[in-house]
Scaffold this active site. Structure first.
Site, short mmCIF file in Angstrom:
data_model
loop_
_atom_site.label_atom_id
_atom_site.label_comp_id
_atom_site.label_asym_id
_atom_site.label_seq_id
_atom_site.Cartn_x
_atom_site.Cartn_y
_atom_site.Cartn_z
N LYS A 177 -20.71 -15.22 3.23
CA LYS A 177 -22.16 -14.99 3.30
C LYS A 177 -22.77 -14.44 2.03
O LYS A 177 -22.23 -13.54 1.40
CB LYS A 177 -22.42 -13.95 4.40
CG LYS A 177 -22.26 -14.46 5.79
CD LYS A 177 -23.00 -13.48 6.70
CE LYS A 177 -22.38 -13.36 8.05
NZ LYS A 177 -22.42 -11.99 8.53
N ARG B 217 0.82 -1.22 0.00
CA ARG B 217 0.00 0.00 0.00
C ARG B 217 0.85 1.27 0.00
O ARG B 217 0.44 2.28 -0.58
CB ARG B 217 -0.95 -0.01 1.20
CG ARG B 217 -2.10 -0.97 0.97
CD ARG B 217 -3.11 -0.90 2.05
NE ARG B 217 -4.32 -1.59 1.66
CZ ARG B 217 -5.15 -2.19 2.48
NH1 ARG B 217 -4.88 -2.20 3.77
NH2 ARG B 217 -6.24 -2.78 2.05
N GLY C 50 -14.16 -3.70 0.71
CA GLY C 50 -15.51 -3.15 0.83
C GLY C 50 -15.82 -2.12 -0.25
O GLY C 50 -16.90 -2.09 -0.82
N GLY D 259 -9.36 -7.89 -0.85
CA GLY D 259 -9.41 -8.83 0.27
C GLY D 259 -8.66 -10.13 0.04
O GLY D 259 -7.53 -10.15 -0.44
P1 AMP Z 1 -15.69 -12.84 2.39
O1 AMP Z 1 -15.05 -11.89 3.36
O2 AMP Z 1 -17.15 -12.74 2.32
O3 AMP Z 1 -14.99 -12.83 1.06
O4 AMP Z 1 -15.47 -14.28 3.02
C1 AMP Z 1 -14.22 -14.84 3.24
C2 AMP Z 1 -14.40 -15.94 4.22
O5 AMP Z 1 -15.23 -16.95 3.69
C3 AMP Z 1 -13.10 -16.61 4.58
O6 AMP Z 1 -12.80 -16.33 5.93
C4 AMP Z 1 -13.39 -18.09 4.39
O7 AMP Z 1 -12.92 -18.90 5.44
C5 AMP Z 1 -14.90 -18.14 4.34
N1 AMP Z 1 -15.38 -19.34 3.64
C6 AMP Z 1 -15.12 -19.70 2.38
N2 AMP Z 1 -15.67 -20.89 2.10
C7 AMP Z 1 -16.30 -21.31 3.21
C8 AMP Z 1 -17.03 -22.49 3.55
N3 AMP Z 1 -17.23 -23.47 2.67
N4 AMP Z 1 -17.52 -22.57 4.80
C9 AMP Z 1 -17.30 -21.60 5.71
N5 AMP Z 1 -16.62 -20.45 5.44
C10 AMP Z 1 -16.12 -20.32 4.21
#
Ligand code: AMP
Length: 390
Positions: free
Chosen positions: A199, A34, A372, A349
């Site tokens: 999620k 960064r 974000g 991310g």
């Molecule tokens: P995000 O910040 O929404 O991109 O989510 C990233 C997170 O999703 C990471 O910490 C991963 O561990 C989690 N993740 C990815 N695949 C799975 C899964 N099959 N079950 C639970 N968590 C997951």
């Protein structure tokens, strides 16, 4: 959008809002990407004889004990090494010492002000865009450059607060981010979106906006199970976002050929890296199992789809990337894409972190510096940090 090139900065006091939110362990900067990202704008200001005042946040400040670990002093030191020039550092975010230092600055001098979020200790003045603070910081400079893409989706005193009070523009880093993301408005086709992560709730806006533009959306990560449950599959103990099953049903019904779901998974009985690696197809997951990564059949299927793509945007890992065993398919797909010269944007991310670790970051068309912020831009939302400049 007004850029730094549109402003007269010769001999002016130029405040640059940078993103120096770097990982620091025991006072040592672990990753200076960064800081390097800010250099183009800073060097342009040096070349144009500006007096350069740098601001940035670092981490979160909730209590006294957060101050020490989020001190920006190590950034001043690293910046000085990278620019081969002394950097003035003011340990305060306001006050006489800061004002006197600015008064004494000559053209091409560079000053870094302490972490803007030190102001959060006293009633969240920075993060809450306190008007008195924005006015004060704006009074320190003649013009303002926002070059911190990672915070443009937030209205803070150090971006919106200053930009709404003095002549402002974006720097080269934000310009580059917007240019890359804007290519997605008229992408070369096929245009494939890869979405993973935990999620569905976090990605609803992105899905809604991109489903109309993309040729296909490949789903992975924990998100996939909410879609699969919506289709009637038993997903065992896998992560499910129950509040959004109806949303998934609706999208699947409306765009049956666009949303592509995994056909198999790496499964475990517990949320751990310790079980033996095994895979199951989606119609074989039992009640006491959970999926922690997409499986090899899915990875092969996704590879064959992306091979035909002309443009890709990818946000979120395909599995629990923090566990050594379950980052396998994210890494394999990423490696495949990077080795096939497909115009790819990594949406911040975890995905950018994986690419960096694998040494592939420079092989992609663009690796976004904002998580974000990138998502909100892809949702088509108006971003306060940009609106304040317009
Ligand atoms: P995000 O910040 O929404 O991109 O989510 C990233 C997170 O999703 C990471 O910490 C991963 O561990 C989690 N993740 C990815 N695949 C799975 C899964 N099959 N079950 C639970 N968590 C997951």
């Amino acid at each position: 959008m007004k850029t730094i090139r549109d402003l007269d900065i010769e001999n002016k006091k130029v405040i640059i809002r940078c993103d120096f939110n770097v990982p620091i362990e025991n006072g040592i900067i672990v990753d200076d990407t960064r800081i390097k990202g800010a250099l183009e704008t800073i060097k342009y200001c040096i070349k144009n004889n500006a007096k350069i005042i740098l601001m940035s946040h670092l981490g979160r400040i909730k209590e006294e004990k957060d101050l020490k670990k989020n001190n920006l002093a190590p950034v001043a030191k690293r910046l000085s090494e990278l620019l081969e020039q002394d950097i003035l550092f003011c340990d305060k975010t306001r006050g006489e010492e800061l004002e006197e230092t600015i008064k004494s600055m000559e053209p091409r001098d560079i000053l870094l002000i302490q972490n803007t979020r030190y102001e959060d200790l006293d009633g969240k003045k920075e993060s809450g865009n306190d008007p008195e603070l924005g006015k004060y910081w704006a009074s320190l400079g003649d013009v303002f450059i926002n070059d911190a893409f990672g915070t443009i989706h937030r209205a803070h005193a150090s971006n919106v607060g200053i930009a709404s009070r003095i002549e402002s523009a974006i720097g080269f880093l934000i310009e580059k981010e917007l240019k890359a993301l804007n290519t997605l408005n008229s992408p070369e086709r096929p245009f494939i979106v890869i979405l993973g992560g935990a999620k569905v709730a976090d990605k609803i806006g992105v899905i809604k906006n991109l489903v109309t533009k993309a040729d296909q959306i490949l789903i992975g990560g924990g998100m996939a199970f909410t879609f699969l449950k919506a289709k009637g599959y038993n997903v065992g103990k896998s992560l499910v976002d129950n509040d959004n099953i109806d949303f998934c049903k609706e999208i699947l019904q409306k765009y049956p050929d666009k949303i592509i779901l995994p056909v198999d998974f790496a499964v475990t009985n517990e949320f751990t890296n310790d079980e033996e690696y095994r895979e199951k197809t989606i119609d074989n997951i039992s009640d006491d199992e959970m999926g922690l990564d997409i499986g090899s059949q899915t990875t092969a299927m996704y590879k064959s789809i992306v091979l035909k793509a002309a443009t890709i945007i990818w946000n979120g890992p395909m599995g629990v990337y923090e566990f050594e065993k379950y980052k396998k398919n994210t890494d394999e797909l990423l490696e495949f894409i990077c080795n096939h010269n497909i115009k790819t944007i990594l949406g911040g991310g975890d995905t950018v972190a994986s690419a960096t670790k694998l040494g592939y970051k420079d092989k992609v068309y663009h690796a976004s510096t904002g998580g974000g912020a990138t998502l909100e831009y892809l949702e088509g939302k108006e971003l306060p940090g940009l609106s304040a400049i317009k």
